[in-house]
Design a protein around this motif. Structure first.
Motif, PDB file in Angstrom:
ATOM      1  N   LEU A  32       1.454 -15.827  -4.817  1.00  0.00           N
ATOM      2  CA  LEU A  32       0.078 -14.788  -4.243  1.00  0.00           C
ATOM      3  C   LEU A  32       0.090 -13.942  -5.069  1.00  0.00           C
ATOM      4  O   LEU A  32       1.297 -13.076  -4.986  1.00  0.00           O
ATOM      5  CB  LEU A  32       0.369 -15.025  -3.570  1.00  0.00           C
ATOM      6  N   SER A  33      -0.849 -13.134  -5.534  1.00  0.00           N
ATOM      7  CA  SER A  33      -0.724 -11.731  -6.119  1.00  0.00           C
ATOM      8  C   SER A  33      -0.846 -10.712  -4.702  1.00  0.00           C
ATOM      9  O   SER A  33      -2.228 -10.684  -3.504  1.00  0.00           O
ATOM     10  CB  SER A  33      -1.963 -12.373  -6.786  1.00  0.00           C
ATOM     11  N   PHE A  69      -6.896  -5.272 -12.220  1.00  0.00           N
ATOM     12  CA  PHE A  69      -7.195  -6.316 -12.956  1.00  0.00           C
ATOM     13  C   PHE A  69      -8.565  -6.677 -12.150  1.00  0.00           C
ATOM     14  O   PHE A  69      -9.535  -7.010 -12.809  1.00  0.00           O
ATOM     15  CB  PHE A  69      -6.674  -8.225 -12.552  1.00  0.00           C
ATOM     16  N   GLU A  70      -9.106  -6.127 -10.856  1.00  0.00           N
ATOM     17  CA  GLU A  70     -10.257  -5.775 -10.111  1.00  0.00           C
ATOM     18  C   GLU A  70      -9.796  -5.432  -9.428  1.00  0.00           C
ATOM     19  O   GLU A  70      -8.860  -5.183  -8.381  1.00  0.00           O
ATOM     20  CB  GLU A  70     -10.271  -7.169  -9.861  1.00  0.00           C
ATOM     21  N   ALA A  82      -3.525  -5.235  -9.256  1.00  0.00           N
ATOM     22  CA  ALA A  82      -3.037  -5.029 -10.351  1.00  0.00           C
ATOM     23  C   ALA A  82      -2.575  -5.771 -11.615  1.00  0.00           C
ATOM     24  O   ALA A  82      -2.296  -6.851 -11.093  1.00  0.00           O
ATOM     25  CB  ALA A  82      -1.468  -4.398  -9.912  1.00  0.00           C
ATOM     26  N   ARG A  83      -2.990  -5.599 -12.701  1.00  0.00           N
ATOM     27  CA  ARG A  83      -2.476  -6.120 -13.957  1.00  0.00           C
ATOM     28  C   ARG A  83      -1.592  -6.245 -13.793  1.00  0.00           C
ATOM     29  O   ARG A  83      -1.433  -7.724 -14.260  1.00  0.00           O
ATOM     30  CB  ARG A  83      -3.340  -5.698 -15.364  1.00  0.00           C
ATOM     31  N   GLN A  84      -0.792  -6.024 -13.412  1.00  0.00           N
ATOM     32  CA  GLN A  84       1.093  -6.314 -13.964  1.00  0.00           C
ATOM     33  C   GLN A  84       0.680  -7.154 -12.862  1.00  0.00           C
ATOM     34  O   GLN A  84       2.434  -7.973 -13.061  1.00  0.00           O
ATOM     35  CB  GLN A  84       1.999  -5.077 -13.000  1.00  0.00           C
ATOM     36  N   LEU A  98      -5.330 -15.257  -5.773  1.00  0.00           N
ATOM     37  CA  LEU A  98      -5.559 -14.569  -5.618  1.00  0.00           C
ATOM     38  C   LEU A  98      -6.784 -14.196  -4.018  1.00  0.00           C
ATOM     39  O   LEU A  98      -8.087 -15.345  -4.417  1.00  0.00           O
ATOM     40  CB  LEU A  98      -6.488 -13.611  -6.323  1.00  0.00           C
ATOM     41  N   GLU A  99      -6.101 -13.796  -3.389  1.00  0.00           N
ATOM     42  CA  GLU A  99      -7.050 -13.334  -2.408  1.00  0.00           C
ATOM     43  C   GLU A  99      -7.653 -12.627  -1.347  1.00  0.00           C
ATOM     44  O   GLU A  99      -7.533 -11.154  -1.935  1.00  0.00           O
ATOM     45  CB  GLU A  99      -6.590 -13.819  -0.669  1.00  0.00           C
TER      46      GLU A  99
END
Length: 205
Positions: A32-33, A69-70, A82-84, A98-99
């Protein structure tokens, strides 16, 4: 092999986080990001567990540095991925979830068209209203704003691949899990995952 990117969106009060957490308990291979947000933490929320809480200035510095990232403005506050938190894990072959809201989902799909998107709906407007009020954290004015925002959010459900109605929680958990399992069985991924097997099966004797 590159990992799958799953996107789950829903209006506030549809039970998205509860569903996602339940699925991740039985699908531990999905990461989970954790999103960044410029809003303050609500009661019970913890930094780096529910969100990365940063100031508006910090968030804007990250935007300028191209670290997201968005990102989007949600209920007057910044929210972003975040991209990372995403790209290294996908490259390493790990599935990432992604939520995010519909704005973020649209940005991600523009960059990764093969992302699998899922939208969660409440069983009725009455149920959505009841769930928002049960939180006991918001004033009536804020609740009305959130209900209006939820209608706007739900108007974008046509942008998503799958739609789950969260009426029976256990059934919704299994439906979401089924989407994730089926996505891993798509032909291109299976041919890459089992290249030697397929080559052997199709070889001339």
């Amino acid at each position: 092999m590159r990992g799958n990117l799953f996107i789950v969106a829903a209006p506030s009060g549809a039970g998205k986080s509860s569903l996602v957490n339940a699925v991740l308990e039985i699908e531990p291979t999905i990461s989970l990001s954790i999103s960044f947000t410029s809003r303050g933490a609500r009661p019970g929320e913890r930094h780096a567990q529910h969100y990365h809480f940063v100031s508006k200035d910090e968030f804007e510095t990250m935007i300028a540095a191209g670290e997201f990232f968005e990102h989007a403005v949600v209920h007057g506050d910044y929210k972003g991925t975040a991209r990372q938190s995403v790209e290294p894990q996908l490259a390493a072959g790990r599935d990432v979830l992604l939520e995010i809201d519909w704005q973020g989902a649209r940005q991600v799909r523009a960059k990764i068209p093969e992302a699998i998107t899922v939208f969660i709906l409440p069983p009725s407007r009455a149920a959505l209203d009841e769930r928002m009020r049960k939180r006991g954290q918001d004033s009536e004015a804020v609740i009305q704003q959130r209900l209006a925002a939820a209608r706007e959010e739900m108007s974008h459900l046509h942008d998503f691949d799958y739609v789950i109605v969260n009426e029976d929680f256990d059934a919704a958990v299994q439906e979401m899990r089924s989407i994730f399992i089926a996505s891993r069985l798509r032909r291109a991924q299976q041919l890459e995952r089992h290249a030697a097997l397929v080559q052997g099966l199709l070889a001339d004797d």
